[in-house]
Design a protein around this motif. Structure first.
Motif, PDB file in Angstrom:
ATOM      1  N   ASP A 190      39.490  37.039  56.725  1.00 23.30           N
ATOM      2  CA  ASP A 190      40.726  37.760  57.038  1.00 23.30           C
ATOM      3  C   ASP A 190      40.583  38.565  58.330  1.00 23.30           C
ATOM      4  OD1 ASP A 190      41.942  36.708  54.838  1.00 23.30           O
ATOM      5  OD2 ASP A 190      41.715  38.496  53.581  1.00 23.30           O
ATOM      6  N   GLU A 191      39.443  39.268  58.477  1.00 25.26           N
ATOM      7  CA  GLU A 191      39.242  40.054  59.685  1.00 25.26           C
ATOM      8  C   GLU A 191      39.080  39.144  60.899  1.00 25.26           C
ATOM      9  OE1 GLU A 191      36.400  43.583  61.562  1.00 25.26           O
ATOM     10  OE2 GLU A 191      35.838  42.628  59.662  1.00 25.26           O
ATOM     11  N   PHE A 192      38.325  38.072  60.728  1.00 25.48           N
ATOM     12  CA  PHE A 192      38.169  37.108  61.820  1.00 25.48           C
ATOM     13  C   PHE A 192      39.525  36.577  62.271  1.00 25.48           C
ATOM     14  CE2 PHE A 192      38.221  32.551  62.772  1.00 25.48           C
ATOM     15  CZ  PHE A 192      37.465  32.510  63.925  1.00 25.48           C
ATOM     16  N   SER A 193      40.360  36.201  61.322  1.00 25.14           N
ATOM     17  CA  SER A 193      41.667  35.622  61.637  1.00 25.14           C
ATOM     18  C   SER A 193      42.546  36.619  62.376  1.00 25.14           C
ATOM     19  CB  SER A 193      42.351  35.151  60.353  1.00 25.14           C
ATOM     20  OG  SER A 193      43.605  34.575  60.628  1.00 25.14           O
ATOM     21  N   ARG A 194      42.531  37.894  61.950  1.00 26.48           N
ATOM     22  CA  ARG A 194      43.343  38.921  62.619  1.00 26.48           C
ATOM     23  C   ARG A 194      42.886  39.104  64.067  1.00 26.48           C
ATOM     24  NH1 ARG A 194      42.854  41.672  57.671  1.00 26.48           N
ATOM     25  NH2 ARG A 194      41.156  42.965  58.510  1.00 26.48           N
ATOM     26  N   LEU A 195      41.582  39.176  64.262  1.00 24.08           N
ATOM     27  CA  LEU A 195      41.061  39.409  65.607  1.00 24.08           C
ATOM     28  C   LEU A 195      41.294  38.199  66.503  1.00 24.08           C
ATOM     29  CD1 LEU A 195      37.710  41.135  64.595  1.00 24.08           C
ATOM     30  CD2 LEU A 195      39.645  42.242  65.727  1.00 24.08           C
ATOM     31  N   LYS A 230      41.807  24.387  62.301  1.00 24.07           N
ATOM     32  CA  LYS A 230      40.546  23.992  61.678  1.00 24.07           C
ATOM     33  C   LYS A 230      39.674  25.202  61.331  1.00 24.07           C
ATOM     34  CE  LYS A 230      40.061  19.275  63.411  1.00 24.07           C
ATOM     35  NZ  LYS A 230      39.194  18.332  64.153  1.00 24.07           N
ATOM     36  N   TYR A 231      39.846  26.308  62.071  1.00 28.95           N
ATOM     37  CA  TYR A 231      39.117  27.520  61.697  1.00 28.95           C
ATOM     38  C   TYR A 231      39.523  27.966  60.300  1.00 28.95           C
ATOM     39  CZ  TYR A 231      36.929  28.313  66.242  1.00 28.95           C
ATOM     40  OH  TYR A 231      36.136  28.201  67.365  1.00 28.95           O
ATOM     41  N   LEU A 232      40.794  27.819  59.971  1.00 28.53           N
ATOM     42  CA  LEU A 232      41.282  28.154  58.641  1.00 28.53           C
ATOM     43  C   LEU A 232      40.720  27.171  57.617  1.00 28.53           C
ATOM     44  CD1 LEU A 232      43.192  29.604  56.637  1.00 28.53           C
ATOM     45  CD2 LEU A 232      44.999  28.037  57.373  1.00 28.53           C
ATOM     46  N   ARG A 233      40.815  25.894  57.924  1.00 27.94           N
ATOM     47  CA  ARG A 233      40.408  24.872  56.968  1.00 27.94           C
ATOM     48  C   ARG A 233      38.936  24.992  56.585  1.00 27.94           C
ATOM     49  NH1 ARG A 233      40.787  18.985  59.255  1.00 27.94           N
ATOM     50  NH2 ARG A 233      42.826  19.829  59.846  1.00 27.94           N
ATOM     51  N   TYR A 234      38.084  25.261  57.575  1.00 25.50           N
ATOM     52  CA  TYR A 234      36.656  25.260  57.306  1.00 25.50           C
ATOM     53  C   TYR A 234      36.098  26.614  56.867  1.00 25.50           C
ATOM     54  CZ  TYR A 234      36.430  20.649  59.513  1.00 25.50           C
ATOM     55  OH  TYR A 234      36.592  19.319  59.825  1.00 25.50           O
ATOM     56  N   ASN A 235      36.832  27.690  57.081  1.00 26.40           N
ATOM     57  CA  ASN A 235      36.240  29.014  56.895  1.00 26.40           C
ATOM     58  C   ASN A 235      36.958  29.922  55.913  1.00 26.40           C
ATOM     59  OD1 ASN A 235      34.094  28.886  59.093  1.00 26.40           O
ATOM     60  ND2 ASN A 235      35.931  28.409  60.287  1.00 26.40           N
ATOM     61  N   ILE A 283      32.310  34.475  56.743  1.00 24.67           N
ATOM     62  CA  ILE A 283      32.376  33.240  57.523  1.00 24.67           C
ATOM     63  C   ILE A 283      30.951  32.740  57.761  1.00 24.67           C
ATOM     64  CG2 ILE A 283      32.761  32.409  59.879  1.00 24.67           C
ATOM     65  CD1 ILE A 283      35.430  33.580  59.875  1.00 24.67           C
ATOM     66  N   TRP A 284      30.723  31.469  57.496  1.00 15.73           N
ATOM     67  CA  TRP A 284      29.403  30.886  57.743  1.00 15.73           C
ATOM     68  C   TRP A 284      29.223  30.677  59.251  1.00 15.73           C
ATOM     69  CZ3 TRP A 284      27.396  26.824  53.739  1.00 15.73           C
ATOM     70  CH2 TRP A 284      27.379  27.418  52.458  1.00 15.73           C
ATOM     71  N   ASP A 285      28.125  31.184  59.768  1.00 13.47           N
ATOM     72  CA  ASP A 285      27.827  31.093  61.204  1.00 13.47           C
ATOM     73  C   ASP A 285      26.405  30.561  61.346  1.00 13.47           C
ATOM     74  OD1 ASP A 285      27.502  31.426  63.942  1.00 13.47           O
ATOM     75  OD2 ASP A 285      28.552  33.341  63.997  1.00 13.47           O
ATOM     76  N   LYS A 286      26.310  29.278  61.685  1.00  9.80           N
ATOM     77  CA  LYS A 286      25.017  28.575  61.677  1.00  9.80           C
ATOM     78  C   LYS A 286      24.683  28.037  63.073  1.00  9.80           C
ATOM     79  CE  LYS A 286      24.505  25.932  57.965  1.00  9.80           C
ATOM     80  NZ  LYS A 286      24.757  24.903  56.933  1.00  9.80           N
ATOM     81  N   ASN A 287      23.591  27.245  63.130  1.00  9.80           N
ATOM     82  CA  ASN A 287      23.184  26.593  64.381  1.00  9.80           C
ATOM     83  C   ASN A 287      23.020  27.599  65.510  1.00  9.80           C
ATOM     84  OD1 ASN A 287      23.304  23.882  63.243  1.00  9.80           O
ATOM     85  ND2 ASN A 287      25.507  24.141  63.266  1.00  9.80           N
TER      86      ASN A 287
END
Length: 367
Positions: A151-156, A166-171, A186-190
């Motif tokens: 939710d915070e990621f999406s607002r920012l 796709k950010y919505l779909r995957y996260n 939110i998963w943050d990998k690699n």
């Protein structure tokens, strides 16, 4: 830095979309699981550090229950095994990695080795860092990617306009905000560092699906909550590579640490395509600007290599070539990858031929 001297003046050899021009040799399997308890389910996705004529490999070792740690082995220049530890060199010690340490990458910056990995606590998978001066003794620095809910990621990220759906779909994680007493993040990998400072700053790639993002900082202490909030307010400016072609249409992620060449940073990454047989993971290649790696110079319009051998097609996860490390001997670039999430294989390619092919596929930059 690798120096190249050739002139690209024969545009009659322009690659046809989808037709593979680069000759990649699948060298075969280099490491398999054993009966040892920490790696009896699989070995995969290795970090690779070439020093002198030796190849140090730090690999993801999986035990029963999908519990991962980091194993270690060493090969000589002929890829003959010289040493292999019978216990993990890195293993979960803290709550943020309690369910596994996964998918390491390694670089050396100045006199310090940076080994990054995905820390999994059973709920969240986040990029973490360990450092060493000797490849033997490691000091864990903790999670260094943002710890932020959707939710915070999406607002920012959406403050300046709509965000790629796709950010919505995957996260979004089915709108679950808490699980087993922990916040769902939110998963943050690699998480992958560049092997030197660029304009005096540390730079690293990371991946929030579907794109590969980039960070530039003076030091690790800058990575505060305020830093990440401002970062996501300008998310569009921090995307290094986004999916473009059919073989990477679902999402992409960082693979091997960037390789510095005279033509730019050579990026070997993975691209994912959803197909009738499920997700297919392929190795891909792009070139980023040396002094401003936010600028993409070129990209192959086809996979560098893709699952085709039995050891890539069938395993713990089918149809996977997941590149995570390289070693350069003269003009031969060896690429090490997880094959079907169960074993480690390697391939070879002429780096000069690969760079030449990349430069035949330039990008018209908008940044």
């Amino acid at each position: 830095m690798l120096q190249l001297s050739y002139v690209l003046d024969d545009f009659s050899n322009q690659v046809m979309m989808g037709k593979i021009m680069i000759q990649v040799k699948k060298e075969g399997i280099i490491l398999e699981k054993t009966t040892l308890g920490f790696e009896n389910e699989g070995v995969l996705n290795p970090a690779v550090m070439k020093e002198d004529t030796f190849i140090h490999i730090f690999y993801r070792a999986v035990s029963k229950g999908n519990y991962s740690s980091i194993g270690y082995c060493k090969f000589n220049h002929n890829h003959t095994l010289e040493e292999r530890f019978d216990s993990p060199i890195l293993f979960p010690q803290f709550d943020y990695e309690s369910k596994g340490i996964e998918d390491p990458r390694i670089v050396k910056i100045d006199d310090l080795y940076y080994l990054t990995y995905t820390a999994y606590d059973g709920i969240n998978a986040l990029g973490a860092l360990a450092t060493s001066t000797d490849l033997k003794h490691w000091e864990k620095q903790g999670v260094i990617v943002p710890q932020i809910c959707y939710d915070e990621f999406s607002r920012l990220a959406g403050s300046k306009g709509s965000v790629n759906e796709k950010y919505l779909r995957y996260n979004e994680h089915e709108q679950i905000h808490e699980k087993q007493g922990k916040k769902v993040l939110i998963w943050d990998k690699n998480l992958i560092f560049f092997p030197r400072k660029i304009n005096g700053k540390l730079c690293f790639l990371h991946r929030i699906k579907p794109d590969i993002q980039i960070v530039s900082i003076n030091n690790l202490e800058e990575l505060t909550t305020h830093f990440w909030q401002n970062y996501f307010l300008h998310l569009d400016e921090n995307i290094a590579i986004a999916p473009k072609y059919a073989h990477e249409v679902s999402y992409i992620g960082g693979g091997c640490p960037p390789i510095e060449t005279a033509e730019g940073w050579l990026i070997i990454y993975h691209g994912v395509q959803d197909s009738l047989k499920g997700y297919v993971y392929s190795a891909c290649a792009a070139l980023l600007d040396l002094e401003n790696p936010q600028i993409e110079i070129a990209r192959l319009p086809y996979p560098l290599f893709e699952p085709e051998k039995g050891w890539e097609l069938k395993g713990e996860v089918n149809n996977v070539c997941f590149p995570t490390g390289t070693a350069l001997f003269d003009d031969t670039l060896f690429i090490y990858y997880g094959a079907a999430d169960e074993r480690i294989a390697y391939a070879s390619v002429s780096i000069s031929a690969l760079l030449k092919e990349l430069l035949l596929n330039p990008k018209e930059n908008e940044k």
